[in-house]
Scaffold this active site. Structure first.
Site, mmCIF file in Angstrom:
data_model
loop_
_atom_site.group_PDB
_atom_site.id
_atom_site.type_symbol
_atom_site.label_atom_id
_atom_site.label_comp_id
_atom_site.label_asym_id
_atom_site.label_seq_id
_atom_site.Cartn_x
_atom_site.Cartn_y
_atom_site.Cartn_z
ATOM 1 N N LYS A 121 0.814 -1.215 0.000
ATOM 2 C CA LYS A 121 0.000 0.000 0.000
ATOM 3 C C LYS A 121 0.852 1.273 0.000
ATOM 4 C CE LYS A 121 -4.122 -2.061 1.881
ATOM 5 N NZ LYS A 121 -5.273 -1.955 2.758
ATOM 6 N N GLU A 204 -4.297 7.238 7.390
ATOM 7 C CA GLU A 204 -4.847 7.982 6.270
ATOM 8 C C GLU A 204 -6.120 8.675 6.732
ATOM 9 O OE1 GLU A 204 -4.803 5.914 2.208
ATOM 10 O OE2 GLU A 204 -6.852 5.645 2.891
ATOM 11 N N ARG A 295 -4.577 -9.372 -8.195
ATOM 12 C CA ARG A 295 -5.091 -10.745 -8.211
ATOM 13 C C ARG A 295 -6.508 -10.723 -8.770
ATOM 14 N NH1 ARG A 295 -8.544 -9.516 -3.798
ATOM 15 N NH2 ARG A 295 -7.447 -8.245 -2.293
#
Lengths: 494, 165
Positions: A121, A204, A295
């Site tokens: 991330k 965040e 994925r």
């Protein structure tokens, strides 16, 4: 089908519904398959249906599925030349991709380098920001670093703490004050280390009324296209429970903008395989890059239904070195699809996990109804694996019809022996706010009281009690043993 | 035998009154004419006062699962003596709110703890939860060690409450 299959033999490194989904793609492409399973799954359909099946062992069922060495040695033994990791487990593990590569076995997914870049991330955010795409305000310092407190103080609460290597809602929590932050960071780091072997976390800004929108990408490294967006705002515990395509939020102009941004990010990474770029979409119409999933995703079927593309077959072709033969101009969406995730949980009691044995199962059927499941009668549902047991996907011409069809199919599904969230999903789909399409990631908590309703009418109660009494084995024994007095009287009289 | 059925903690009685080609039952105080027909081992039709409903049913020991009208009910069978209900938690036993796995044990046997102290970190599915001491006192035993899994209701940590003097 060509005479020569794309691979000699593909090992499916997963379990449950997704392992069966991959198996079906392999069968359609006439590629021989190998299933691997922990002994607790030995009766599962994928083990029965794959060409070969090998038991794997480990301290726990999940550790068996995370054992890279064991899986690679099975590949060698059975002359497997490609592995499909599905989602979860080793699907975003660059070391696994690299180890397979070193052993000359194809990893059906992007390269180890791209997984490292986009699967993390923190590095993916930096990469995306460098390429001029929007990311939300955040702090990615270590909590022990000097300057962390100042950086936090400059941000607006609430904040969300996330594991850098995380995904699927693991290692995430919302923090409303500086006081809460310390213990949350500790738990988040511990979860992150346990699940991902990497304790880095970052903080965040949290947007409580934003939508979670993601864009499906398909690329071969050169030709990179998008297959529209999925709306994934209906979540509990940061995990999606209902997804749909397209999102009811967008005008065509906005859709093009967000989908082109996603494709641009994937292009910058020379992305090769199926992937997903996730965004936050605010009520003001802004969007920010959240993360990229390198994925196949749980919710991929909604895209498959509206675009009529088999994402798994495309993934396999790309991994075999074929170039993607679909151009952006070739694809267009048709209708609306909704996916409901069926989970073993008590949705009316904090979504606590439920366990039990599947005593009876009847899957819903119908035109444009897809039920992706690895369930079988007699299965023990334990806490060893994820609570998601199956997915119901319904495709229709309009969103209203897709909602209606989903409710109908959910009512048709019969699963006895394990408590699942069917009624809760029906409550969400029937909610007036869901029907308007005006939803955000706060939906489940905003409408918590409405969604809890699980009423039983007097008539239903009587049906249930009468059925209980008459099907109860004890009663059956009793009735069988008791002569029928009135029938006997009838005989006497005639 | 007088079976009692428990749905969502409420107890109901069903009593057979008479039986001809149908059965008359007293269902929780309502007398109804009932017919039941099986289509297969788990699937059938129940007709109450002339109104038919399709049902699916399965039984596991003393628990029945019944699907009618697109909904599943879990029905617990209690005999006439009634099942004993364990209130638990009256002492300083910290019981598992859900099945899961122990991640970390924060205390040792013999340790003194204050009410609200974190004694264990558990994980269930994807969620980690701190388990806190319910009383102030001494840890007398630890039910599960790190890495061990447990079922809902298992005693994770026992604490003997401190004598108030």
């Amino acid at each position: 089908m060509t005479a020569e299959p794309l691979f000699k033999k593909v090992l499916i490194a997963n379990r449950g519904e997704i392992a069966l989904r991959i198996l079906r793609a392999l069968q359609a492409m006439e590629i021989p398959s190998v299933a691997i399973y922990h002994s607790s799954d030995r009766h599962s359909p994928v083990v029965r249906l794959a060409d070969e099946a090998v038991e794997i062992t480990g301290d726990s069922p999940s550790s068996a599925h995370l054992d890279v060495e064991q899986i690679i040695s099975i590949c060698h033994e059975l002359e497997v030349d490609a592995v499909h990791p599905c989602y979860g487990f080793l699907s975003e593990n660059a070391k696994f991709a690299r180890a397979l590569n070193d052993a000359s076995i194809a990893f059906i997914g992007p390269s180890a380098e791209v997984i490292e870049l986009m699967g993390d991330k923190i590095t993916s955010r930096e990469f995306v920001e460098q390429h001029g795409f929007p990311v939300p305000p955040s702090v990615s310092l270590d909590a022990d670093d000097a300057g962390f407190d100042d950086a936090i103080a400059a941000m607006q609460f609430p904040l969300v703490v996330k594991a850098s290597a995380g995904g699927g809602g693991k290692g995430m929590s919302i923090v409303h004050s500086v006081e809460e932050l310390q213990s949350t960071l500790r738990i988040a780091a511990s979860e992150a280390e346990k699940y991902f072997g990497d304790k880095r976390v970052y903080v965040e800004r949290y947007f409580s009324s934003a939508r979670h929108i993601e864009v499906q990408i398909l690329g071969d490294g050169e030709n990179i296209i998008h297959l529209g967006e999925r709306e994934c705002s209906i979540q509990r515990r940061f995990q999606k429970i209902i997804e749909e395509a397209p999102s009811p939020a967008f005008t065509q102009e906005k859709r093009d903008q967000i989908c082109e941004t996603a494709a641009g990010i994937a292009r910058a990474a020379h992305y090769s395989s199926a992937g997903t770029v996730e965004f936050l979409y605010t009520p003001e119409g802004e969007f920010f890059f959240l993360e990229m999933n390198t994925r196949i995703q749980v919710e991929h079927p909604v895209t498959e239904m509206v675009y009529n593309v088999d994402l798994v077959q495309e993934q396999i072709k790309i991994a075999a070195g074929k170039s993607l033969d679909i151009k952006q101009a070739d694809v267009s969406m048709s209708g609306h699809a909704i996916e409901c995730r069926l989970c073993a949980e008590d949705a009316f009691n904090g979504f606590l996990p439920e366990t039990g044995k599947v005593l009876y199962l009847k899957e819903p059927t119908g035109e444009r109804v897809r039920f992706d499941s690895g369930l079988y009668q007699g299965q023990d549902v334990t806490t060893a694996f994820d609570p998601m047991l199956a997915k119901l996907i319904v495709h229709a011409d309009t969103r209203d019809q897709a909602i209606h069809g989903s409710i109908k199919a959910l009512k048709q599904l019969v699963l006895l022996g394990v408590k699942i969230n069917t009624q809760y999903l029906i409550n969400v789909l029937s909610h007036p706010a869901f029907k308007t399409g005006n939803i955000d990631t706060g939906f489940v908590s905003t409408f918590i009281d409405d969604l809890k309703v699980d009423s039983t009418s007097q008539e239903q109660l009587q049906s249930v009690l009468a059925t209980a009494y008459l099907t109860d084995r004890n009663t059956k024994l009793l009735l069988d043993a008791t002569p029928e007095p009135y029938a006997a009287i009838g005989n006497w009289r005639n | 035998m007088q079976p009692k059925y428990i749905i969502d903690d409420t107890e109901y009685l069903v009593t057979p009154i008479r039986r001809t080609d149908s059965i008359v039952l007293d269902i929780n105080g309502h007398t109804q004419d009932v017919r039941l027909k099986w289509h297969d081992e788990h699937y059938g039709e129940i007709t109450i006062a002339g109104k038919p409903s399709q049902f699916y049913a399965a039984q596991d020991e003393d628990r029945l699962y019944i699907h009618i009208d697109g909904k599943v009910w879990e029905v617990n069978i209690a005999d006439e003596f009634g099942a004993t209900q364990d209130d638990g938690n009256s002492s300083g036993n910290v019981t598992a709110p859900m099945p899961g796995v122990v991640i970390e044990v924060a205390v040792n046997q013999g340790d003194s703890v204050n009410q609200g102290d974190t004694v264990m970190l558990i994980e269930s599915m994807k969620l980690q939860t701190e388990i806190k001491a319910s009383v102030t006192g001494t840890v007398t035993s630890i039910g599960s060690e790190a890495g061990a899994s447990f079922n809902k209701g298992a005693v994770l940590v026992s604490i003997t409450a401190e004598e108030q003097s």
